[in-house]
Design a protein around this motif. Structure first.
Motif, PDB file in Angstrom:
ATOM      1  N   LEU A   1       0.804  -1.217   0.000  1.00  0.00           N
ATOM      2  CA  LEU A   1       0.000   0.000   0.000  1.00  0.00           C
ATOM      3  C   LEU A   1       0.842   1.274   0.000  1.00  0.00           C
ATOM      4  O   LEU A   1       0.300   2.369   0.125  1.00  0.00           O
TER       5      LEU A   1
ATOM      6  N   ALA B   1      -0.250   3.622  -2.703  1.00  0.00           N
ATOM      7  CA  ALA B   1      -1.511   4.298  -2.374  1.00  0.00           C
ATOM      8  C   ALA B   1      -1.249   5.536  -1.520  1.00  0.00           C
ATOM      9  O   ALA B   1      -1.865   6.587  -1.720  1.00  0.00           O
TER      10      ALA B   1
ATOM     11  N   ILE C   1      -7.220   2.959  -4.425  1.00  0.00           N
ATOM     12  CA  ILE C   1      -7.375   3.400  -3.041  1.00  0.00           C
ATOM     13  C   ILE C   1      -7.210   4.914  -2.919  1.00  0.00           C
ATOM     14  O   ILE C   1      -7.971   5.578  -2.209  1.00  0.00           O
TER      15      ILE C   1
END
Length: 177
Positions: free
Chosen positions: A36, A39, A151
């Motif tokens: 992530l 993101a 995201i």
């Protein structure tokens, strides 16, 4: 508080967020991973621009590599993720968009994702000693970037409302003392 001190503090906090987000990962392929971190870099780029997302992405990604023992990739990540954050944020904030134009934001994140892919193919080729082995990691890079885009777009929309109300959206404003 001095403007330069505020900038260093914000970049430091954002770098920490990038490092922590990268820890949320799934190993994939030939030493690659889906995480992530992208993101977070993309969200910072949309909200605060390349001036913050570039250094935060560079420092946060390099710090992750150092902490997890991926030291052959540390300098690569610093450069690749730093440029990706800078590109995404600069494009998203081009003209007077300030990260508010959805098609331009998507374009910015696609450009940063393409840069990241090309950059890491070079890094993997160098570190692994094989261009063919590097090509095996393309799916994980594409998945990390795709997840980052999916995201960051809705997250930045939600966060923008709160940050705008609180006055923290424009970190370079003279209102902060």
């Amino acid at each position: 508080m001095n403007k330069n001190t505020r900038y260093v503090i914000y970049v430091g906090m954002f770098s920490a967020l990038c490092t922590v987000a990268t820890f949320i990962k799934v190993p994939f392929g030939n030493g690659a991973m889906v995480h992530l971190g992208s993101a977070m870099i993309f969200t910072l780029a949309i909200l605060f621009g390349g001036r913050y997302a570039g250094p935060a992405g560079a420092i946060g990604s390099a710090l992750f590599d150092l902490l997890l023992g991926f030291s052959p990739y540390t300098l690569w990540s610093f450069v690749i993720k730093g440029i990706a954050g800078f590109l995404a944020g600069t494009i998203a904030h081009s003209k007077d968009n300030k990260g508010k134009n959805l098609p331009i934001n998507i374009f910015a994140l696609l450009v940063a994702s393409l840069w990241t892919l090309v950059g890491y193919i070079g890094a993997w080729s160098f570190v692994l000693g094989s261009f063919e082995a590097a090509l095996l990691n393309i799916p994980s890079s594409l998945m990390s970037s795709s997840m980052g885009i999916m995201i960051s777009i809705p997250l930045s929309i939600v966060l923008r409302k709160s940050l705008d109300k609180s006055g923290y959206l424009n970190l370079d404003s003279k209102a902060y003392k």
